[in-house]
Design a protein around this motif. Structure first.
Motif, PDB file in Angstrom:
ATOM      1  N   GLY A  34     -59.325  -2.559   9.079  1.00 38.86           N
ATOM      2  CA  GLY A  34     -59.596  -2.788  10.486  1.00 38.86           C
ATOM      3  C   GLY A  34     -58.925  -4.007  11.084  1.00 38.86           C
ATOM      4  N   PRO A  35     -58.793  -4.023  12.404  1.00 36.11           N
ATOM      5  CA  PRO A  35     -58.116  -5.123  13.103  1.00 36.11           C
ATOM      6  C   PRO A  35     -58.898  -6.427  13.087  1.00 36.11           C
ATOM      7  N   GLN A  36     -60.187  -6.387  12.740  1.00 35.23           N
ATOM      8  CA  GLN A  36     -60.992  -7.607  12.690  1.00 35.23           C
ATOM      9  C   GLN A  36     -60.619  -8.496  11.511  1.00 35.23           C
ATOM     10  N   ARG A  37     -59.878  -7.944  10.534  1.00 32.98           N
ATOM     11  CA  ARG A  37     -59.505  -8.728   9.357  1.00 32.98           C
ATOM     12  C   ARG A  37     -58.214  -9.494   9.612  1.00 32.98           C
ATOM     13  N   ALA A  72     -66.138 -18.802   4.455  1.00 34.74           N
ATOM     14  CA  ALA A  72     -65.484 -18.602   5.747  1.00 34.74           C
ATOM     15  C   ALA A  72     -65.582 -17.164   6.241  1.00 34.74           C
ATOM     16  N   GLY A  73     -66.146 -16.279   5.429  1.00 36.05           N
ATOM     17  CA  GLY A  73     -66.386 -14.920   5.895  1.00 36.05           C
ATOM     18  C   GLY A  73     -65.379 -13.879   5.454  1.00 36.05           C
ATOM     19  N   TRP A  74     -64.798 -14.075   4.268  1.00 38.93           N
ATOM     20  CA  TRP A  74     -63.806 -13.097   3.787  1.00 38.93           C
ATOM     21  C   TRP A  74     -64.438 -11.709   3.680  1.00 38.93           C
ATOM     22  N   TYR A  75     -65.562 -11.604   3.025  1.00 37.81           N
ATOM     23  CA  TYR A  75     -66.226 -10.308   2.896  1.00 37.81           C
ATOM     24  C   TYR A  75     -67.006  -9.935   4.163  1.00 37.81           C
ATOM     25  N   THR A  76     -67.344 -10.916   4.973  1.00 35.56           N
ATOM     26  CA  THR A  76     -68.009 -10.623   6.251  1.00 35.56           C
ATOM     27  C   THR A  76     -67.148  -9.697   7.097  1.00 35.56           C
ATOM     28  N   GLU A  77     -65.841  -9.906   7.068  1.00 31.67           N
ATOM     29  CA  GLU A  77     -64.915  -9.100   7.858  1.00 31.67           C
ATOM     30  C   GLU A  77     -64.979  -7.621   7.481  1.00 31.67           C
ATOM     31  N   ILE A  78     -65.434  -7.333   6.275  1.00 32.06           N
ATOM     32  CA  ILE A  78     -65.543  -5.946   5.803  1.00 32.06           C
ATOM     33  C   ILE A  78     -66.977  -5.437   5.928  1.00 32.06           C
ATOM     34  N   LEU A  79     -67.919  -6.224   5.465  1.00 30.64           N
ATOM     35  CA  LEU A  79     -69.307  -5.787   5.394  1.00 30.64           C
ATOM     36  C   LEU A  79     -69.955  -5.625   6.770  1.00 30.64           C
ATOM     37  N   ALA A  80     -69.688  -6.550   7.666  1.00 30.70           N
ATOM     38  CA  ALA A  80     -70.343  -6.499   8.975  1.00 30.70           C
ATOM     39  C   ALA A  80     -70.004  -5.224   9.743  1.00 30.70           C
ATOM     40  N   PRO A  81     -68.733  -4.878   9.924  1.00 38.67           N
ATOM     41  CA  PRO A  81     -68.452  -3.629  10.653  1.00 38.67           C
ATOM     42  C   PRO A  81     -68.872  -2.375   9.899  1.00 38.67           C
ATOM     43  N   TYR A  82     -68.793  -2.419   8.584  1.00 39.52           N
ATOM     44  CA  TYR A  82     -69.167  -1.247   7.792  1.00 39.52           C
ATOM     45  C   TYR A  82     -70.661  -0.939   7.922  1.00 39.52           C
ATOM     46  N   LEU A 113     -67.921 -15.382  14.273  1.00 35.20           N
ATOM     47  CA  LEU A 113     -68.736 -14.256  14.704  1.00 35.20           C
ATOM     48  C   LEU A 113     -68.690 -14.096  16.225  1.00 35.20           C
ATOM     49  N   ALA A 114     -68.797 -15.211  16.925  1.00 34.79           N
ATOM     50  CA  ALA A 114     -68.829 -15.163  18.391  1.00 34.79           C
ATOM     51  C   ALA A 114     -67.508 -14.694  18.983  1.00 34.79           C
ATOM     52  N   ALA A 115     -66.414 -14.919  18.278  1.00 37.20           N
ATOM     53  CA  ALA A 115     -65.089 -14.570  18.791  1.00 37.20           C
ATOM     54  C   ALA A 115     -64.814 -13.071  18.770  1.00 37.20           C
ATOM     55  N   ASP A 116     -65.604 -12.300  18.009  1.00 33.20           N
ATOM     56  CA  ASP A 116     -65.379 -10.857  17.904  1.00 33.20           C
ATOM     57  C   ASP A 116     -66.714 -10.120  17.882  1.00 33.20           C
ATOM     58  N   PRO A 117     -67.396 -10.068  19.024  1.00 25.54           N
ATOM     59  CA  PRO A 117     -68.713  -9.426  19.055  1.00 25.54           C
ATOM     60  C   PRO A 117     -68.666  -7.940  18.716  1.00 25.54           C
ATOM     61  N   ALA A 118     -67.548  -7.283  18.956  1.00 28.24           N
ATOM     62  CA  ALA A 118     -67.450  -5.864  18.630  1.00 28.24           C
ATOM     63  C   ALA A 118     -67.665  -5.617  17.147  1.00 28.24           C
ATOM     64  N   ALA A 119     -67.243  -6.578  16.329  1.00 33.57           N
ATOM     65  CA  ALA A 119     -67.405  -6.447  14.876  1.00 33.57           C
ATOM     66  C   ALA A 119     -68.659  -7.133  14.360  1.00 33.57           C
ATOM     67  N   TYR A 120     -69.060  -8.249  15.004  1.00 37.01           N
ATOM     68  CA  TYR A 120     -70.047  -9.126  14.384  1.00 37.01           C
ATOM     69  C   TYR A 120     -71.330  -9.360  15.174  1.00 37.01           C
ATOM     70  N   ASP A 121     -71.561  -8.643  16.266  1.00 34.76           N
ATOM     71  CA  ASP A 121     -72.723  -8.982  17.085  1.00 34.76           C
ATOM     72  C   ASP A 121     -74.059  -8.641  16.424  1.00 34.76           C
ATOM     73  N   LYS A 122     -74.035  -7.846  15.360  1.00 37.14           N
ATOM     74  CA  LYS A 122     -75.287  -7.500  14.676  1.00 37.14           C
ATOM     75  C   LYS A 122     -75.525  -8.347  13.414  1.00 37.14           C
ATOM     76  N   VAL A 123     -74.629  -9.267  13.117  1.00 40.72           N
ATOM     77  CA  VAL A 123     -74.765 -10.082  11.909  1.00 40.72           C
ATOM     78  C   VAL A 123     -75.955 -11.034  12.034  1.00 40.72           C
TER      79      VAL A 123
END
Length: 269
Positions: A34-37, A72-82, A113-123
């Protein structure tokens, strides 16, 4: 006699079914691509194998997942949108009250997280540190707890047993604990675990079992046979840290990131 033995051995080999690796969920592949990574994080997939690792742990899109010490959220970039649509993702990181460095790290993570709410607003953001365990995860509510290359920090910090007990408390009966950690061969001195950043598999298993977990699977997905485990500044000598600076940098780059164990535990029902 020899031919008979070989014939039987060959027949047994042929009769043994080949068990294929579990198929990777297309939705997980989409999250990984995904583009969030960031490009820099994607470049490390060759060492971290996120698709294979998360599939090995049994990750499902409808699970309540807690990641411990996401950095810094390496796995966050994958887990949050999934997990966003059907599941839940909690990032339990540093205690911002612990130090100025910790506060800066937490602020940087929250800004991500705040910079990409489409991916991270539910974290959900929790805290996991010595004496301060995640309050965002009620006891017995998590389907899966994950942690990547952090056990050595708790071991060096003197609270590894308490950490594993906290994971056990978070999980539902039957829940999974997935651990990836820098791997120290059993033949090397135990004392190296105190400062090298590497841990013996036997030590990690003992910590988990003492907390009540059962080991149900191991994998070489993240192993690196080029790693000799004996560097001047421990595991941080290797990429991406290069703790020795430019000294022998090409040699360490050729080795790549550390040799890692990948362990799957369950909380018994």
């Amino acid at each position: 006699m020899t031919r008979s033995y070989l014939t039987l051995a060959l027949a047994a080999l042929i009769a043994t079914p080949v068990v294929a690796a579990p198929a990777v969920d297309p939705a997980l592949t989409a999250a990984i691509n995904g583009p969030q990574r960031s490009a820099a994080n994607k470049a490390r997939d060759a060492y971290r194998h996120p698709a294979e690792t998360l599939t090995f742990f049994g990750l499902k899109p409808n699970q309540n997942v807690v990641e411990i010490s996401p950095s810094a959220g390496w796995y966050t970039e994958i887990l949050a949108p999934y997990l966003k649509a059907k599941g839940s993702y909690t990032a339990a990181g540093s205690d911002p009250a612990a130090s100025e460095r910790a506060a800066k790290g937490v602020a940087a993570f929250q800004a991500k997280l705040a910079a990409d709410p489409a991916a991270y607003d539910k974290v959900k953001v929790g805290v996991f540190a010595k004496g301060v365990y995640d309050k965002a995860t009620p006891a017995g509510s998590a389907d899966m707890v994950l942690t990547f290359r952090n056990v050595h920090n708790w071991y060096i910090g003197g609270f590894a047993p308490e950490a594993f007990k906290a994971f056990y408390a978070m999980l539902k009966p039957g829940g999974t604990l997935g651990v990836v950690e820098h791997h120290l061969p059993e033949s090397m001195p135990d004392a190296m675990q105190e400062k090298s950043g590497y841990m013996k598999q036997s030590t990690v298993v003992k910590l988990a079992e003492a907390a009540g977990f059962k080991l149900v699977g191991t994998s070489n997905i993240n192993a690196n046979p080029k790693d000799t485990h004996d560097y001047p500044k421990g595991v941080w000598t290797l990429p991406p840290n290069y703790a020795e600076g430019e000294t022998d940098k090409a040699k360490y780059a050729a080795i790549g990131e550390s040799d890692r164990m990948t362990l799957k535990f369950v909380k018994p029902k």
